[in-house]
Design an enzyme around this catalytic site. Structure first.
Site, PDB file in Angstrom:
ATOM      1  N   ALA A  50       2.443  -3.652  -2.819  1.00  0.00           N
ATOM      2  CA  ALA A  50       3.669  -3.730  -2.049  1.00  0.00           C
ATOM      3  C   ALA A  50       3.671  -2.028  -1.566  1.00  0.00           C
ATOM      4  CB  ALA A  50       4.689  -3.961  -3.086  1.00  0.00           C
ATOM      5  N   GLY A  93       0.982  -6.379  -5.561  1.00  0.00           N
ATOM      6  CA  GLY A  93       1.433  -7.284  -4.416  1.00  0.00           C
ATOM      7  C   GLY A  93       0.208  -7.941  -3.850  1.00  0.00           C
ATOM      8  N   GLU A  96      -1.459 -10.288  -6.109  1.00  0.00           N
ATOM      9  CA  GLU A  96      -0.356 -11.356  -6.222  1.00  0.00           C
ATOM     10  C   GLU A  96      -0.735 -12.235  -5.051  1.00  0.00           C
ATOM     11  OE1 GLU A  96       2.559  -8.606  -7.176  1.00  0.00           O
ATOM     12  OE2 GLU A  96       3.023  -9.739  -9.243  1.00  0.00           O
ATOM     13  N   GLU A 116       1.062  -1.901 -11.426  1.00  0.00           N
ATOM     14  CA  GLU A 116       2.733  -1.637 -11.238  1.00  0.00           C
ATOM     15  C   GLU A 116       2.952  -0.727 -12.383  1.00  0.00           C
ATOM     16  OE1 GLU A 116       1.180  -4.650 -10.773  1.00  0.00           O
ATOM     17  OE2 GLU A 116       2.239  -5.622  -8.960  1.00  0.00           O
TER      18      GLU A 116
HETATM   19  N1  CO8 Z   1       2.219   1.700  -0.654  1.00  0.00           N
HETATM   20  C1  CO8 Z   1       2.377   2.495   0.539  1.00  0.00           C
HETATM   21  N2  CO8 Z   1       1.253   3.219   0.743  1.00  0.00           N
HETATM   22  C2  CO8 Z   1      -0.025   3.059   0.280  1.00  0.00           C
HETATM   23  C3  CO8 Z   1       0.083   2.151  -0.620  1.00  0.00           C
HETATM   24  C4  CO8 Z   1       0.849   1.134  -1.148  1.00  0.00           C
HETATM   25  N3  CO8 Z   1       0.821   0.341  -2.242  1.00  0.00           N
HETATM   26  N4  CO8 Z   1      -1.417   2.190  -0.923  1.00  0.00           N
HETATM   27  C5  CO8 Z   1      -1.944   3.097  -0.073  1.00  0.00           C
HETATM   28  N5  CO8 Z   1      -0.893   3.529   0.478  1.00  0.00           N
HETATM   29  C6  CO8 Z   1      -1.127   4.624   1.809  1.00  0.00           C
HETATM   30  C7  CO8 Z   1      -1.357   6.036   1.056  1.00  0.00           C
HETATM   31  O1  CO8 Z   1      -0.193   6.455   0.861  1.00  0.00           O
HETATM   32  C8  CO8 Z   1      -2.270   6.860   2.136  1.00  0.00           C
HETATM   33  O2  CO8 Z   1      -1.303   7.225   3.115  1.00  0.00           O
HETATM   34  P1  CO8 Z   1      -1.338   8.549   3.784  1.00  0.00           P
HETATM   35  O3  CO8 Z   1      -2.548   8.708   4.495  1.00  0.00           O
HETATM   36  O4  CO8 Z   1      -0.171   8.534   4.507  1.00  0.00           O
HETATM   37  O5  CO8 Z   1      -1.242   9.543   2.502  1.00  0.00           O
HETATM   38  C9  CO8 Z   1      -3.167   5.528   2.658  1.00  0.00           C
HETATM   39  O6  CO8 Z   1      -2.566   4.407   2.472  1.00  0.00           O
HETATM   40  C10 CO8 Z   1      -4.418   5.717   2.203  1.00  0.00           C
HETATM   41  O7  CO8 Z   1      -4.450   5.702   0.577  1.00  0.00           O
HETATM   42  P2  CO8 Z   1      -5.167   6.763  -0.166  1.00  0.00           P
HETATM   43  O8  CO8 Z   1      -5.540   8.247   0.452  1.00  0.00           O
HETATM   44  O9  CO8 Z   1      -4.399   6.803  -1.535  1.00  0.00           O
HETATM   45  O10 CO8 Z   1      -6.667   6.065  -0.346  1.00  0.00           O
HETATM   46  P3  CO8 Z   1      -7.499   6.258  -1.500  1.00  0.00           P
HETATM   47  O11 CO8 Z   1      -8.690   5.700  -1.065  1.00  0.00           O
HETATM   48  O12 CO8 Z   1      -7.672   7.432  -1.919  1.00  0.00           O
HETATM   49  O13 CO8 Z   1      -6.976   5.305  -2.768  1.00  0.00           O
HETATM   50  C11 CO8 Z   1      -5.757   3.399  -3.848  1.00  0.00           C
HETATM   51  C12 CO8 Z   1      -6.832   3.921  -2.721  1.00  0.00           C
HETATM   52  C13 CO8 Z   1      -6.493   3.573  -5.247  1.00  0.00           C
HETATM   53  C14 CO8 Z   1      -5.647   1.922  -3.456  1.00  0.00           C
HETATM   54  C15 CO8 Z   1      -4.397   4.242  -3.702  1.00  0.00           C
HETATM   55  O14 CO8 Z   1      -4.228   4.065  -2.306  1.00  0.00           O
HETATM   56  C16 CO8 Z   1      -3.452   3.628  -4.581  1.00  0.00           C
HETATM   57  O15 CO8 Z   1      -3.399   3.763  -5.801  1.00  0.00           O
HETATM   58  N6  CO8 Z   1      -2.570   2.928  -3.928  1.00  0.00           N
HETATM   59  C17 CO8 Z   1      -1.471   2.401  -4.666  1.00  0.00           C
HETATM   60  C18 CO8 Z   1      -1.829   1.116  -5.651  1.00  0.00           C
HETATM   61  C19 CO8 Z   1      -0.755   0.605  -6.035  1.00  0.00           C
HETATM   62  O16 CO8 Z   1      -0.229   1.189  -6.863  1.00  0.00           O
HETATM   63  N7  CO8 Z   1      -0.177  -0.774  -5.963  1.00  0.00           N
HETATM   64  C20 CO8 Z   1       0.805  -1.428  -6.534  1.00  0.00           C
HETATM   65  C21 CO8 Z   1       2.075  -1.382  -5.743  1.00  0.00           C
HETATM   66  S1  CO8 Z   1       3.441  -1.963  -6.584  1.00  0.00           S
HETATM   67  C22 CO8 Z   1       3.524  -3.651  -6.262  1.00  0.00           C
HETATM   68  O17 CO8 Z   1       2.638  -4.028  -5.551  1.00  0.00           O
HETATM   69  C23 CO8 Z   1       4.620  -4.344  -6.797  1.00  0.00           C
HETATM   70  C24 CO8 Z   1       4.650  -5.732  -6.256  1.00  0.00           C
HETATM   71  C25 CO8 Z   1       5.723  -6.644  -6.607  1.00  0.00           C
HETATM   72  C26 CO8 Z   1       6.882  -6.732  -5.717  1.00  0.00           C
HETATM   73  C27 CO8 Z   1       7.847  -7.410  -6.283  1.00  0.00           C
HETATM   74  C28 CO8 Z   1       8.815  -7.841  -5.460  1.00  0.00           C
HETATM   75  C29 CO8 Z   1       9.983  -9.107  -6.201  1.00  0.00           C
END
Ligand code: CO8
Length: 242
Positions: A50, A93, A96, A116
Site C-alpha cells: 500500500a 498489500g 495480499e 507492515e
Molecule cells: N509506498 C509508497 N512509495 C513506495 C513504496 C510504498 N509501499 N514502496 C516503494 N515506494 C517508492 C519509494 O519511496 C521510492 O520513491 P522515491 O524514488 O520518490 O524516493 C520508489 O518507490 C523506489 O523505491 P526505493 O528507492 O525504496 O527502491 P529500493 O529498490 O531501494 O527498495 C523496497 C525496494 C525494498 C521494496 C522498498 O521500496 C520498500 O521497502 N518499500 C516499502 C515496502 C513496504 O513496507 N510495504 C508495505 C506497505 S504497508 C501495506 O502494504 C499495508 C497494506 C494494508 C492496507 C490495509 C488497508 C485496510
C-alpha cells in the site's frame, strides 16, 4: 491482462490504483467472452505494498470511517479465475492482492513479504489470514513478526505459489495458463473455483458435501455434455461454443 503500472513508486497501491484495477477486473469478470484474468506488475515489482505516503497522512477516524482499502475485496468477489503473475516485490498489500487471486505464478525474482510491522502496523487486506492458510502458522508468524522477505523458491515450497518460472517466461506462462483455463467451460471453471474456495470456509465434512452438490450441478451444464461426449467420440471438446 491487467497490469499495475506506477513505475516511480514500485507499483505502490494507492486509492487510484485500487479504483482502476478493481474496475478493470470487474469489467473483465462480467464479460462472458473472458475465461480467465491475469494481474501482473513490472519486472521489478508486482507491488511494493500500500502507498505509505498516502497512508502516513491518515488517522484512525480516516481509515475506519472510509473502510480504507476494503474496495480490494472486489477481487475476491470476481467469479472468473484470476492468476497473479508476480515478479520482483510483492510486499504488504502487494502480497495480499496476489493472495486474493486464485493462483500465483511467480518469476524466480519474486519476493513476498508482510513488512507492515516495520511500519508499526499489521497486514490489513487479509495477509495475516490468507498467508496463514497458505503457508501455515510457522512461516506466517515468521513473515508477519519479522517483516522478512521470502523468495520464490521458498514461497513455492511453502505452498504460497503454484509455479516458479524464469523471469523471462513469466507472462507467457501466465497467459498460457489463463488460456488453458479459458479453454474450459466457464461455468465449470467457476464451479471448480467455488469448490476449492469452500475448503477455506468450512469443515471437511461440510466441504465435501458442498463439493458433491456442485459436482451434481455440473450435470446440468453444457460443459458436462460436451466434455463427456467429446471424450467418447475421441475428439477435443469445444467448450463455450453455442
Ligand atoms: N509506498 C509508497 N512509495 C513506495 C513504496 C510504498 N509501499 N514502496 C516503494 N515506494 C517508492 C519509494 O519511496 C521510492 O520513491 P522515491 O524514488 O520518490 O524516493 C520508489 O518507490 C523506489 O523505491 P526505493 O528507492 O525504496 O527502491 P529500493 O529498490 O531501494 O527498495 C523496497 C525496494 C525494498 C521494496 C522498498 O521500496 C520498500 O521497502 N518499500 C516499502 C515496502 C513496504 O513496507 N510495504 C508495505 C506497505 S504497508 C501495506 O502494504 C499495508 C497494506 C494494508 C492496507 C490495509 C488497508 C485496510
Amino acid at each position: 491482462m491487467v497490469t499495475l503500472h506506477r513505475p516511480k513508486a514500485l507499483n505502490a497501491l494507492n486509492s487510484t490504483v485500487m479504483r482502476e484495477v478493481t474496475a478493470a477486473v470487474a469489467g473483465l469478470d462480467t464479460d462472458p467472452g473472458i475465461g480467465a484474468i491475469v494481474i501482473t506488475g513490472s519486472e521489478k515489482a508486482f507491488a511494493a505494498g500500500a502507498d505509505i505516503k498516502e497512508m502516513a497522512e491518515l488517522g484512525f477516524a480516516d481509515v475506519h470511517g472510509q473502510e480504507f482499502f476494503a474496495g480490494w475485496d472486489a477481487l475476491v468477489r470476481a467469479r472468473t479465475p484470476i492468476i497473479a503473475a508476480v515478479a520482483g516485490y510483492a510486499l504488504g498489500g502487494g502480497c495480499e492482492v496476489a493472495m486474493m487471486c486464485d493462483m500465483i505464478i511467480a518469476a524466480d525474482t519474486a519476493k513476498f513479504g508482510q513488512p507492515e510491522i516495520t511500519l508499526g502496523v499489521i497486514p490489513g487486506m487479509g495477509g495475516s489470514q490468507r498467508l496463514t492458510r497458505a503457508v501455515g502458522k510457522a512461516k506466517a508468524m515468521d513473515l508477519c513478526l519479522t517483516g522478512r522477505q521470502m523468495g520464490a523458491e521458498e514461497a513455492e515450497r511453502a505452498g504460497l505459489v503454484a509455479r516458479v518460472v524464469p523471469a523471462a517466461d513469466l507472462l507467457d506462462t501466465a497467459m498460457a495458463t489463463a488460456a488453458t483455463i479459458a479453454g474450459m467451460a466457464k461455468t465449470t471453471a467457476i464451479m471448480a473455483k467455488d469448490a476449492v474456495n469452500a475448503a477455506f470456509e468450512t469443515t471437511l465434512t461440510q466441504g465435501v458435501k458442498t463439493e458433491r452438490r456442485i459436482f451434481y450441478s455440473t450435470f446440468a451444464t453444457a460443459g458436462q455434455a460436451e466434455g463427456m461426449s467429446a471424450f467418447i467420440a475421441k475428439r477435443k471438446p469445444e467448450f463455450n461454443k453455442g
